[in-house]
Design an enzyme around this catalytic site. Structure first.
Site, PDB file in Angstrom:
ATOM      1  N   CYS A   1     -13.726   4.357 -27.609  1.00 18.21           N
ATOM      2  CA  CYS A   1     -15.030   4.819 -27.852  1.00 18.21           C
ATOM      3  C   CYS A   1     -15.692   5.291 -26.644  1.00 18.21           C
ATOM      4  O   CYS A   1     -16.760   4.763 -26.255  1.00 18.21           O
ATOM      5  CB  CYS A   1     -15.828   3.767 -28.696  1.00 18.21           C
ATOM      6  SG  CYS A   1     -14.871   3.426 -30.064  1.00 18.21           S
ATOM      7  N   GLU A   2     -15.152   6.027 -25.640  1.00 21.85           N
ATOM      8  CA  GLU A   2     -15.963   6.680 -24.754  1.00 21.85           C
ATOM      9  C   GLU A   2     -15.489   7.926 -24.127  1.00 21.85           C
ATOM     10  O   GLU A   2     -14.285   8.014 -24.261  1.00 21.85           O
ATOM     11  CB  GLU A   2     -16.584   5.717 -23.641  1.00 21.85           C
ATOM     12  CG  GLU A   2     -15.286   5.308 -23.002  1.00 21.85           C
ATOM     13  CD  GLU A   2     -15.851   4.113 -21.895  1.00 21.85           C
ATOM     14  OE1 GLU A   2     -16.038   2.973 -22.207  1.00 21.85           O
ATOM     15  OE2 GLU A   2     -15.906   4.318 -20.736  1.00 21.85           O
TER      16      GLU A   2
ATOM     17  N   GLU B   1       4.613  -6.192   1.788  1.00 23.29           N
ATOM     18  CA  GLU B   1       4.253  -6.585   0.292  1.00 23.29           C
ATOM     19  C   GLU B   1       4.132  -5.457  -0.616  1.00 23.29           C
ATOM     20  O   GLU B   1       2.913  -5.051  -1.053  1.00 23.29           O
ATOM     21  CB  GLU B   1       3.067  -7.304   0.216  1.00 23.29           C
ATOM     22  CG  GLU B   1       3.219  -8.500   1.348  1.00 23.29           C
ATOM     23  CD  GLU B   1       1.814  -9.295   1.333  1.00 23.29           C
ATOM     24  OE1 GLU B   1       0.537  -8.704   1.231  1.00 23.29           O
ATOM     25  OE2 GLU B   1       1.352 -10.422   1.829  1.00 23.29           O
ATOM     26  N   PRO B   2       5.194  -4.551  -0.735  1.00 25.38           N
ATOM     27  CA  PRO B   2       4.937  -3.372  -1.752  1.00 25.38           C
ATOM     28  C   PRO B   2       4.909  -3.647  -3.098  1.00 25.38           C
ATOM     29  O   PRO B   2       5.767  -4.864  -3.608  1.00 25.38           O
ATOM     30  CB  PRO B   2       6.407  -2.683  -1.381  1.00 25.38           C
ATOM     31  CG  PRO B   2       7.305  -3.732  -1.127  1.00 25.38           C
ATOM     32  CD  PRO B   2       6.498  -4.623  -0.319  1.00 25.38           C
TER      33      PRO B   2
ATOM     34  N   GLY C   1       0.867  -1.257   0.042  1.00 22.59           N
ATOM     35  CA  GLY C   1       0.082  -0.120   0.018  1.00 22.59           C
ATOM     36  C   GLY C   1       1.006   1.300  -0.071  1.00 22.59           C
ATOM     37  O   GLY C   1       0.355   2.326   0.007  1.00 22.59           O
TER      38      GLY C   1
ATOM     39  N   ARG D   1       3.273  -1.260  -5.654  1.00 18.91           N
ATOM     40  CA  ARG D   1       3.451   0.093  -6.600  1.00 18.91           C
ATOM     41  C   ARG D   1       4.846   0.766  -6.277  1.00 18.91           C
ATOM     42  O   ARG D   1       5.321   1.092  -7.132  1.00 18.91           O
ATOM     43  CB  ARG D   1       2.212   1.081  -5.992  1.00 18.91           C
ATOM     44  CG  ARG D   1       2.132   2.355  -6.907  1.00 18.91           C
ATOM     45  CD  ARG D   1       1.404   3.341  -6.070  1.00 18.91           C
ATOM     46  NE  ARG D   1       0.143   2.807  -5.596  1.00 18.91           N
ATOM     47  CZ  ARG D   1      -1.093   2.652  -6.422  1.00 18.91           C
ATOM     48  NH1 ARG D   1      -1.018   3.083  -7.531  1.00 18.91           N
ATOM     49  NH2 ARG D   1      -2.309   2.251  -5.816  1.00 18.91           N
TER      50      ARG D   1
ATOM     51  N   ARG E   1      -6.638   3.780 -14.921  1.00 24.00           N
ATOM     52  CA  ARG E   1      -6.528   4.594 -13.693  1.00 24.00           C
ATOM     53  C   ARG E   1      -7.412   5.863 -13.421  1.00 24.00           C
ATOM     54  O   ARG E   1      -7.846   5.971 -12.678  1.00 24.00           O
ATOM     55  CB  ARG E   1      -5.020   4.486 -13.129  1.00 24.00           C
ATOM     56  CG  ARG E   1      -4.302   3.020 -12.902  1.00 24.00           C
ATOM     57  CD  ARG E   1      -3.186   3.277 -12.158  1.00 24.00           C
ATOM     58  NE  ARG E   1      -2.974   3.503 -10.868  1.00 24.00           N
ATOM     59  CZ  ARG E   1      -3.035   4.381 -10.144  1.00 24.00           C
ATOM     60  NH1 ARG E   1      -2.293   5.681 -10.920  1.00 24.00           N
ATOM     61  NH2 ARG E   1      -3.206   4.980  -8.864  1.00 24.00           N
TER      62      ARG E   1
ATOM     63  N   TYR F   1      -9.990   5.850 -10.854  1.00 24.61           N
ATOM     64  CA  TYR F   1      -9.887   6.674  -9.357  1.00 24.61           C
ATOM     65  C   TYR F   1      -9.562   8.183  -9.881  1.00 24.61           C
ATOM     66  O   TYR F   1      -9.309   8.767  -8.799  1.00 24.61           O
ATOM     67  CB  TYR F   1      -8.565   6.063  -8.921  1.00 24.61           C
ATOM     68  CG  TYR F   1      -8.441   4.683  -8.963  1.00 24.61           C
ATOM     69  CD1 TYR F   1      -9.392   3.827  -8.204  1.00 24.61           C
ATOM     70  CD2 TYR F   1      -7.501   3.992  -9.429  1.00 24.61           C
ATOM     71  CE1 TYR F   1      -9.092   2.453  -8.360  1.00 24.61           C
ATOM     72  CE2 TYR F   1      -7.041   2.650  -9.679  1.00 24.61           C
ATOM     73  CZ  TYR F   1      -7.971   1.801  -9.067  1.00 24.61           C
ATOM     74  OH  TYR F   1      -7.692   0.695  -9.052  1.00 24.61           O
TER      75      TYR F   1
ATOM     76  N   TYR G   1      -0.018  -1.003 -12.005  1.00 19.58           N
ATOM     77  CA  TYR G   1      -1.200  -1.067 -12.243  1.00 19.58           C
ATOM     78  C   TYR G   1      -1.703  -0.352 -13.586  1.00 19.58           C
ATOM     79  O   TYR G   1      -2.886   0.261 -13.631  1.00 19.58           O
ATOM     80  CB  TYR G   1      -2.008  -0.364 -11.179  1.00 19.58           C
ATOM     81  CG  TYR G   1      -1.700  -1.109  -9.936  1.00 19.58           C
ATOM     82  CD1 TYR G   1      -2.235  -2.558  -9.549  1.00 19.58           C
ATOM     83  CD2 TYR G   1      -0.950  -0.658  -8.808  1.00 19.58           C
ATOM     84  CE1 TYR G   1      -1.946  -2.985  -8.594  1.00 19.58           C
ATOM     85  CE2 TYR G   1      -0.711  -1.251  -7.685  1.00 19.58           C
ATOM     86  CZ  TYR G   1      -1.229  -2.528  -7.397  1.00 19.58           C
ATOM     87  OH  TYR G   1      -0.749  -3.155  -6.364  1.00 19.58           O
TER      88      TYR G   1
HETATM   89  C1  LIG Z   1      -2.659  -8.399  -0.121  1.00 19.99           C
HETATM   90  C2  LIG Z   1      -2.044  -7.285  -0.837  1.00 19.99           C
HETATM   91  N1  LIG Z   1      -0.799  -6.869  -0.608  1.00 19.99           N
HETATM   92  C3  LIG Z   1      -0.023  -6.143  -1.552  1.00 19.99           C
HETATM   93  C4  LIG Z   1      -0.822  -5.350  -2.046  1.00 19.99           C
HETATM   94  C5  LIG Z   1       0.134  -4.305  -3.004  1.00 19.99           C
HETATM   95  O1  LIG Z   1      -0.347  -3.064  -2.717  1.00 19.99           O
HETATM   96  P1  LIG Z   1       0.635  -1.725  -3.372  1.00 19.99           P
HETATM   97  O2  LIG Z   1       0.878  -1.960  -4.681  1.00 19.99           O
HETATM   98  O3  LIG Z   1      -0.160  -0.905  -3.147  1.00 19.99           O
HETATM   99  O4  LIG Z   1       1.995  -1.599  -2.546  1.00 19.99           O
HETATM  100  C6  LIG Z   1      -1.848  -5.324  -2.506  1.00 19.99           C
HETATM  101  C7  LIG Z   1      -2.743  -4.456  -3.383  1.00 19.99           C
HETATM  102  O5  LIG Z   1      -3.122  -3.672  -2.884  1.00 19.99           O
HETATM  103  C8  LIG Z   1      -2.706  -6.388  -1.760  1.00 19.99           C
HETATM  104  O6  LIG Z   1      -4.230  -6.471  -1.925  1.00 19.99           O
HETATM  105  N1  LIG Z   2      -5.420  -1.087  -8.914  1.00 18.16           N
HETATM  106  C1  LIG Z   2      -5.250  -0.110  -7.839  1.00 18.16           C
HETATM  107  C2  LIG Z   2      -4.441  -0.266  -6.497  1.00 18.16           C
HETATM  108  C3  LIG Z   2      -5.057  -1.513  -6.143  1.00 18.16           C
HETATM  109  C4  LIG Z   2      -4.024  -2.158  -5.380  1.00 18.16           C
HETATM  110  C5  LIG Z   2      -4.317  -3.864  -5.733  1.00 18.16           C
HETATM  111  N2  LIG Z   2      -4.560  -4.478  -4.328  1.00 18.16           N
HETATM  112  C6  LIG Z   2      -4.380   1.227  -8.819  1.00 18.16           C
HETATM  113  O1  LIG Z   2      -4.270   1.295  -9.749  1.00 18.16           O
HETATM  114  O2  LIG Z   2      -4.054   2.117  -8.015  1.00 18.16           O
END
Ligand SMILES: Cc1ncc(COP(=O)(O)O)c(C=O)c1O
Ligand SMILES: N[C@@H](CCCC[NH3+])C(=O)O
Length: 472
Positions: free
Chosen positions: A399-400, A329-330, A287, A332, A368, A372, A429
């Site tokens: 097409c939108e 668990e990074p 996250g 992004r 995205r 969001y 993502y």
């Molecule tokens: C269980 C779990 N771990 C790790 C992540 C990785 O999240 P982020 O990419 O935001 O670090 C996610 C997605 O949000 C997730 O669902």
């Molecule tokens: N898909 C989302 C994040 C969700 C992370 C997955 N658990 C994004 O683009 O920001």
């Protein structure tokens, strides 16, 4: 056309940065970046650390010019800086020296990515048999893999057990007996339980998973987590090794993680009291937020690690518990800023109040902004313009009307068809959420490092698309 390979230090106006600070995910620019049409002086701060300006407002990443990449591989194309990925992996390992760091494959996965992450010594978080098989067939050690999923299919569980994943994270009560029944009689599967700690955090309502009343995990508040713990402890083929939580995504503050540590340590203490079991692991999920625009906040990973580890030590001491092994668990924060997407401008349309700059990609390779409302900072590359910038909306080819890639951005007033736009922070993502909308085909992925570019994932061709359709 062949691409130019550039040495890592060049005779270009900006001097090459020294080796980036391995502890900083967002190293400060080492020299004043060039004036740019798109923004302030630190515009390149959100680009990979290897980014250098070239003549004609071109940029190089990993020592390769973006214009050359576009010529050689076509557009749209995703460019991944291998060194940036590796540097970010190392930053995590240094910041969390006594923890397990799992890269979250959902952010972006391909064979090369799995290989880099494995080589750097991280584990892998997967959430499907597809991600799992791709990683394992690339040589990723299965024991360093954790399987997630709120609705794991029988095929997901079978693949996990057959390939021998290290951990499976239980997300629902109904999964417990189903998983236990699938484990061979002579073995035990290590599992964690995903706990919902009741903490609101995350960059958008759709990606907050730490609160009750959303689809993930087992609630601490209503007792489902405690109930699941009792059930799992009663299953001889499951070995409960710890608790997991994932608060959400694009979180830029440390505080929610500290609250999560306190709540989960509280639960660990109750498990010991009630069951006489001391669980040895605590996985805090991912996250960690990144900046998509210059000047936006990003989570400071080193600060996070320091504070989380201190909080964990303090909470455990107060509860008389040994400190469990930590995991993070990074996704992004490793993949996002390591990637850049290249688009070619196809048309420019001025309506009464807007200028729409339409490019050859769109919501099929980056959903995205539509999902969001995320904002990006595209930049004109490979053509120096003296024309002042004006506000434009960068749109896709789908097409939108909601197919917007970047709103409220500034590009030179003479932006025109044929121009090349590059968008930073595109590594997470985008392609992993790419769709087949309008059958335009998904873009390729190109890796750059040390002045060389190589194709990692080829463009989805019209032939690929037609082949899947078996006809009438
Ligand atoms: C269980 C779990 N771990 C790790 C992540 C990785 O999240 P982020 O990419 O935001 O670090 C996610 C997605 O949000 C997730 O669902
Ligand atoms: N898909 C989302 C994040 C969700 C992370 C997955 N658990 C994004 O683009 O920001």
């Amino acid at each position: 056309m062949s691409h130019t390979t550039l040495p890592r230090t060049t005779e270009t106006p900006r001097t090459a940065p020294p080796a980036p600070d391995a502890t900083a995910l967002h190293p400060a620019p080492t020299t004043a970046p060039p004036p740019s049409p798109g923004g302030g002086p630190d515009e390149l701060a959100i680009w990979p650390a290897s980014t250098l300006p070239l003549p004609e407002d071109d940029l190089s990443i990993g020592g390769v010019a973006l214009t050359e990449l576009a010529d050689r591989f076509g557009t749209p194309a995703y460019v991944l800086d291998e060194d940036e990925v590796r540097r970010r992996c190392r930053t995590y390992l240094r910041a969390f020296p006594d923890a397990d760091v799992y890269y979250a494959a959902k952010a972006f996965l391909c064979r090369a990515m799995a290989h880099w992450v494995a080589e750097e010594g991280l584990g892998l978080d997967v959430c499907s048999a597809g991600e799992l098989e791709l990683a394992v067939t690339t040589g990723f050690p299965p024991e360093r893999i954790v399987l997630h999923g709120n609705a794991k299919s029988p095929a997901d569980l079978r693949a996990a057990l057959r390939l021998g994943v290290g951990r499976i994270v239980i997300d629902s009560t109904s999964e417990i007996a189903r998983l236990a029944a699938a484990v061979p009689a002579d073995s035990r599967q290590k599992v964690l339980i995903r706990v919902v700690p009741g903490i609101a955090a995350g960059g958008h309502a759709k990606i907050r998973t730490g609160t009750d009343d959303q689809k993930f995990g087992l609630s601490l508040t209503d007792g489902s987590a405690q109930h699941a713990i009792t059930r799992v402890l009663g299953q001889p083929r499951l070995e409960l090794v710890g608790l997991h939580c994932h608060l959400g995504s694009q979180i830029t503050a440390v505080k929610p993680y500290l609250s999560a540590v306190r709540r989960l340590v509280g639960l660990l203490a109750r498990v010991r009291e009630q069951h006489g079991v001391t669980l040895p692991e605590l996985d805090l999920g991912g996250g960690h937020g990144v900046a998509y625009l210059p000047g936006e906040p990003a989570l400071d990973v080193v600060g996070l690690a320091t504070k989380v580890r201190a909080e964990l030590a303090g909470s455990c001491a107060a509860a008389g518990l040994p400190v469990p092994r930590l995991a993070v668990e990074p996704g992004r924060a490793i993949a996002g800023p390591s990637g850049v997407v290249l688009y070619r401008v196809l048309s420019v349309k001025r309506t009464g109040s807007h200028t729409f700059v339409a490019v050859d990609g769109g919501m099929s390779d980056n959903p995205r902004p539509a999902l969001y409302g995320v904002r990006y900072a595209p930049r004109l590359v490979g053509r120096r313009s003296a024309v002042p910038t004006e506000p434009v909306t960068v749109v896709g080819r789908h097409c939108e009307a909601g197919d917007i890639l970047a709103s409220d951005v500034h590009l030179p007033g003479d932006v025109r068809p044929g121009d090349l736009l590059a968008v930073p922070v595109a590594g997470a993502y985008h392609l992993s959420m790419a769709s087949g909308y309008n059958l335009v085909g998904r873009p390729p992925v190109v890796a750059v490092t040390s002045g060389h570019a190589r194709l990692l994932v080829r463009r989805e061709s019209l032939a690929d698309i037609q082949e899947r359709d078996i006809g009438l």
